[in-house]
Design an enzyme around this catalytic site. Structure first.
Site, PDB file in Angstrom:
ATOM      1  N   HIS A  13     -11.011  -4.583  10.348  1.00  0.00           N
ATOM      2  CA  HIS A  13     -11.536  -4.391   9.000  1.00  0.00           C
ATOM      3  C   HIS A  13     -12.828  -3.584   8.977  1.00  0.00           C
ATOM      4  O   HIS A  13     -13.566  -3.638   8.008  1.00  0.00           O
ATOM      5  CB  HIS A  13     -11.781  -5.752   8.330  1.00  0.00           C
ATOM      6  N   GLU A  60       0.809  -1.230   0.000  1.00  0.00           N
ATOM      7  CA  GLU A  60       0.000   0.000   0.000  1.00  0.00           C
ATOM      8  C   GLU A  60       0.834   1.267   0.000  1.00  0.00           C
ATOM      9  O   GLU A  60       0.579   2.185  -0.773  1.00  0.00           O
ATOM     10  CB  GLU A  60      -0.929   0.040   1.218  1.00  0.00           C
TER      11      GLU A  60
END
Lengths: 389, 343
Positions: B142, B73
Site C-alpha cells: 500500500h 478496478e
C-alpha cells in the site's frame, strides 16, 4: 422507450438452412423484368436458446427484396475486402497483425441493420467488417492496413485500431473493450438520448475477468449495453471446449438475460426495451481464416470442418439461395453485384498500394487532444518532432 | 491563523485551507461548472470518500454525478474511460494508486494511447486521481509511488501537487484538460493546512499543467522535488540557511510534461543539483531529471555531479523505525546538499 430491433443480425446469420428440404429450383429464363420479382418473402427460422427471457425473437421473419440485396452487397464487399487483405498481406504490403473476418460477415451486417447510425459500436481486433459496416469506405480501410496517409486514421492505427463516428475500434487487448463499451452505454444513459452501445467480444475473451466485472456494473446501473459474444468456436488456437467450463456464453452473464442465435432470421421486437438494462446475445459463427495471418488455422481444426462450414453454412451462399429460391433476385443480378464489388475492391487496393506513406512529421502528432503545439523527443536528444493535436 | 470554512467561503484575503478541503472545493466547483463532469470510485458517494475528499458531494449532486462502484478496478476504470470516449468528463478515483495496478491496462492502452491511435478523432478527457506513495505504517503493498510508471507513458499527463493551491489548481486544470490526466495526491498531506490567497480560492483558479513553481529562491544549490518531499526540502533549506547555504527549492507540480526549463535555469544559477522524491531510485523521476540536465545547456554549469535523494530500494517495511528510514528525511537531504557542495 424505444423498441429494440435485434432483427437482422439475425437475418443472415449462418447455420444450417432453416428451409431444409427445400431444393434450390433454378428456373433459367432468357430475360427477366425486375417487376417479375417478389417484393418480399417470409422465412421460418430456428428458435433462439433463451436465458432468463420469457420470449425470444419471432421464428417467422419477413425480408424484402431491397433488404436482401443490401445484405448481399454488404457481405460480399466485406468478403472480398478480407480476401484482398489476405493477398496484400502475403505480398508483404500489409504488416503486423491482420485478423480476418471472412465467414462472419452476417454478424456485423445484421447488427448494423438492427441499430441506428446514432447508436454506438465497439469491438475487438477482428474489426474490418464492423469498420466497413459503420461507414468507413473500403479504400480507407485498405489504405490503413497498408499504412498510408489516406488510411482512415492516417496510418497511425493499422488493422486493430480503426475508428469512425460512433465506432470505437478496433481494440487490441482481449476483453478491454467490454468495460469501455459499458462506459459508452453509461454515457448514453447519462445524456438520455435513447442510444445503445453494442459491446462485442469473442469466445476467447468471454473468460476475461473484467467482462464479469462489467456484467455486474451494467446490470446494477441498468446500462443500455448490448453484450454480443461472437462465438466462432476458437479463441486463437484453443477450441471452446478446452477454454471454458461452460460454453453456453449466452448464460455467462448470469443475472443478465441472454439469447443464442445460430440460424437465420430472428426478429426480436418488444421483448427488450431501452431502460431495461443490459442484455447478452451469443452469435454462433465461424471464421475461415486462422486466428491471424500467421496462423494457417489447421493445426487445431480439420480442413474437413472448414470445408463443411463453407459448403453448408456460408452466409453469402445461404442468402443467395434464399433470394433466388424465393424469387427475390436472379442469379444474374447477384452476379452483377459480384462484379461491381470486385471492381470496387480492386480500385480500393490500387489506392491502398499507391497512396504515399504518412509524412515523417505525422510521427509526433495527436499525442494530446486540443493542445497547443509542443515538441516530442525522437530516438536521440537532437531529433525532435513537432506535435500538433 | 483561522482555518477557512468549507465552501461557500467569502474569505477576504489569505486563509488556511487543508489539502483535503482544497480538493473538495475543486471537485464541487467543477461538478457545478460542467454537467458532463462526474465522479466515480469506491466509497466516493455515501461514505463521503475513503479519505473524505468527496465529502458532501453526493448529497449535493446525487447518484447521477457521484457514483459508488463495486470493488472492480479494471471494470470501473474501463467504464470510466469508455464514458470519456463518448463525451463525458469522468473523475475516476483510485482508493490508492496501488489499486490502479489492477486497472493499469485501461489507463495506458485504452486512455493514454487512443488519441494517437485514432489520429486525434477520439479524445479521452478523464482524470484518474487518488493517494500515491507512502502513507504511515501501511506496509509494502500500500506504499508504492507510481510517478515514474505513469510519467513514462506518452499520451498521459501526470501531476503531483504538494500544497493546497497546487491541489485545487491542478485538479481543476486536470478536469478541464481534454486529455487523460493522472493526479498523484498524498494521503499524509490531506490534513495539512496551507495558506491560500483570495485568488487561489476563486472558482476560476487553475494551476497550469506543465509548469514548475519555485517555492524558495536560492543561490547555492537547486533542490527539485514533487509532492510531500517538497515540504522536507523547505525544512532542509531553513536549516541550511542558518549555516549560510541558500537552497533554491523547485516544486515540479507536473511530472509529465516535465518543466525541465525551470530546473535548467536554476542550475545555471546555482551550479548544483539535488533531486528529492519518495519513489524508488531505479528509473525514477530524479533519474530522468539528471539525464535531461546532462543533455541540456545546464550541464556545463554544474560544478559537481547531480545527486538523487529517493526512497530506499526495498519494498516498504512496517515497523516505524524501518519505514522512517525508507523515505527521504530532512537529514538525508541536508547530507546530500553538503556532499554536493563539498562542505
Amino acid at each position: 422507450m424505444r423498441k429494440m430491433l435485434l432483427a437482422v443480425l439475425s437475418r443472415v446469420l449462418q447455420g444450417p438452412a432453416a428451409a431444409a428440404g427445400r431444393t434450390a429450383s433454378r428456373v433459367m429464363v432468357a430475360s427477366r423484368n425486375y417487376a417479375d420479382f417478389a417484393t418480399e418473402a417470409t422465412f421460418e427460422i430456428k428458435k433462439c436458446d433463451l436465458h432468463r427471457l420469457e420470449e425470444g425473437p419471432s421464428t417467422t421473419v419477413v425480408m424484402t427484396r431491397e433488404e436482401g440485396l443490401h445484405y448481399y452487397k454488404t457481405m460480399q464487399t466485406i468478403r472480398r475486402m478480407e480476401l484482398k487483405s489476405d493477398q496484400l498481406y502475403k505480398q508483404k504490403i500489409i504488416r503486423g497483425f491482420c485478423h480476418l473476418y471472412d465467414g462472419q460477415e452476417a454478424c456485423c451486417v445484421g447488427l448494423e441493420v438492427a441499430i441506428k447510425p446514432t447508436d454506438h459500436v465497439i469491438t475487438a481486433y477482428r474489426a474490418h467488417g464492423f469498420t466497413y459496416a459503420r461507414g468507413v469506405p473500403v479504400r480507407e480501410i485498405l489504405a490503413e492496413l497498408t499504412g498510408r496517409k489516406g488510411g482512415c486514421v492516417k496510418g497511425k492505427g493499422g488493422s486493430m485500431h480503426m475508428y469512425t463516428k460512433n465506432f470505437y475500434g478496433g481494440n487490441g487487448i482481449v476483453g478491454a473493450q467490454v468495460p469501455l463499451g459499458a462506459g459508452i452505454a453509461l454515457a448514453c444513459k447519462y445524456f438520455g438520448k435513447n442510444e445503445v452501445c453494442l459491446t462485442l467480444y469473442g469466445d476467447g475473451a468471454a473468460n476475461q475477468g473484467q467482462i464479469f466485472e462489467t456484467y455486474n456494473m451494467a446490470a446494477l446501473w441498468k446500462l443500455p449495453c448490448i453484450f454480443i459474444c461472437e462465438n466462432n468456436r476458437y479463441g486463437m488456437g484453443t477450441s471452446v471446449e478446452r477454454a471454458a467450463a461452460s460454453t453456453d456464453y449466452y448464460k455467462r452473464g448470469d443475472f443478465i438475460p441472454g439469447l443464442r442465435a445460430s440460424t437465420t432470421p430472428a426478429f426480436f421486437e418488444g421483448g427488450w426495451k431501452w431502460g431495461d438494462g443490459p442484455i447478452l446475445m451469443e452469435l454462433q459463427t465461424y471464421r475461415y481464416h486462422g486466428h491471424s495471418m500467421s496462423d494457417p488455422g489447421i493445426s487445431y481444426r480439420t480442413r474437413e470442418e472448414i470445408q463443411e462450414v463453407r459448403s453448408k453454412s456460408d452466409p453469402i451462399t445461404l442468402l443467395k439461395d434464399r433470394m433466388v429460391n424465393n424469387n427475390l433476385a436472379s442469379i444474374e443480378e447477384l452476379k452483377e453485384i459480384d462484379v461491381a464489388v470486385r471492381k470496387e475492391i480492386e480500385e480500393a487496393a490500387q489506392f491502398a498500394t499507391t497512396d504515399p506513406e504518412p509524412p515523417l512529421e505525422e510521427l509526433g502528432n495527436h499525442i494530446y487532444s486540443n493542445e497547443p503545439p509542443f515538441e516530442v523527443r525522437g530516438p536521440n536528444q537532437w531529433i525532435r518532432y513537432k506535435s500538433v493535436s | 491563523l483561522p482555518r477557512a470554512a468549507p465552501r461557500p467561503c467569502p474569505a477576504a484575503g489569505v486563509s488556511q485551507v487543508t489539502v483535503r478541503d482544497a480538493l473538495n472545493q475543486a471537485l464541487d466547483e467543477e461538478l457545478e461548472r460542467d454537467e458532463r463532469v462526474f465522479l466515480l470510485g469506491e466509497e466516493v458517494a455515501q461514505y463521503d470518500g475513503a479519505y473524505k475528499i468527496s465529502r458532501g458531494l453526493w448529497k449535493k449532486y446525487g447518484d447521477k454525478r457521484v457514483i459508488d462502484t463495486p470493488i472492480s478496478e479494471m471494470g470501473f476504470t474501463g467504464i470510466a474511460v469508455g464514458a470519456a470516449m463518448a463525451g463525458l468528463r469522468p473523475v475516476c478515483e483510485f482508493m490508492t494508486f496501488n489499486f490502479s495496478m489492477q486497472a493499469i491496462d485501461q489507463v495506458i492502452n485504452s486512455a493514454a494511447k487512443t488519441c494517437y491511435m485514432s489520429a486525434g478523432s477520439i479524445a479521452v478527457p478523464i482524470v484518474f486521481r487518488g493517494p500515491n506513495g507512502a502513507s504511515a505504517g501501511v506496509a509494502a503493498q500500500h506504499s508504492q509511488c507510481f510517478a515514474a510508471w505513469y510519467g513514462h507513458c506518452p499520451g498521459l499527463k501526470v501531476v503531483s501537487p504538494w500544497s493546497s493551491e497546487d491541489a485545487k489548481g491542478l485538479l481543476k486544470a486536470s478536469v478541464r484538460d481534454d486529455n487523460p490526466v493522472v493526479m498523484l495526491e498524498n494521503e499524509l498531506l490531506y490534513g495539512v493546512p496551507f495558506e491560500m490567497s483570495e485568488q487561489a480560492q476563486s472558482k476560476d483558479f487553475v494551476v497550469p499543467i506543465g509548469k514548475a513553481k519555485i517555492e524558495r529562491q536560492g543561490t547555492h544549490v537547486t533542490l527539485v522535488s514533487h509532492s510531500r518531499p517538497v515540504g522536507h526540502c523547505l525544512e532542509a533549506a531553513a536549516v541550511l540557511a542558518k549555516e549560510g547555504v541558500e537552497c533554491e527549492v523547485i516544486n515540479l507540480r507536473t511530472i509529465r510534461p516535465m518543466d525541465i526549463e525551470t530546473v535548467e535555469a536554476s542550475v545555471v544559477k546555482t551550479n548544483h543539483l539535488v533531486t528529492v522524491e519518495g519513489g524508488w531510485p531505479q528509473f525514477g523521476v530524479g533519474a530522468e531529471i539528471c539525464a535531461r540536465i546532462m543533455e541540456g545547456s545546464a550541464f556545463n554549469y554544474l560544478d559537481a555531479p547531480a545527486v538523487r535523494v529517493t526512497g530506499a530500494d526495498v519494498p516498504m517495511p512496517y515497523a516505524k523505525i524501518l519505514e522512517d528510514n525508507c523515505l527521504p528525511q530532512v537529514k538525508d537531504i541536508i547530507f546530500a546538499v553538503k556532499k554536493t557542495l563539498n562542505i
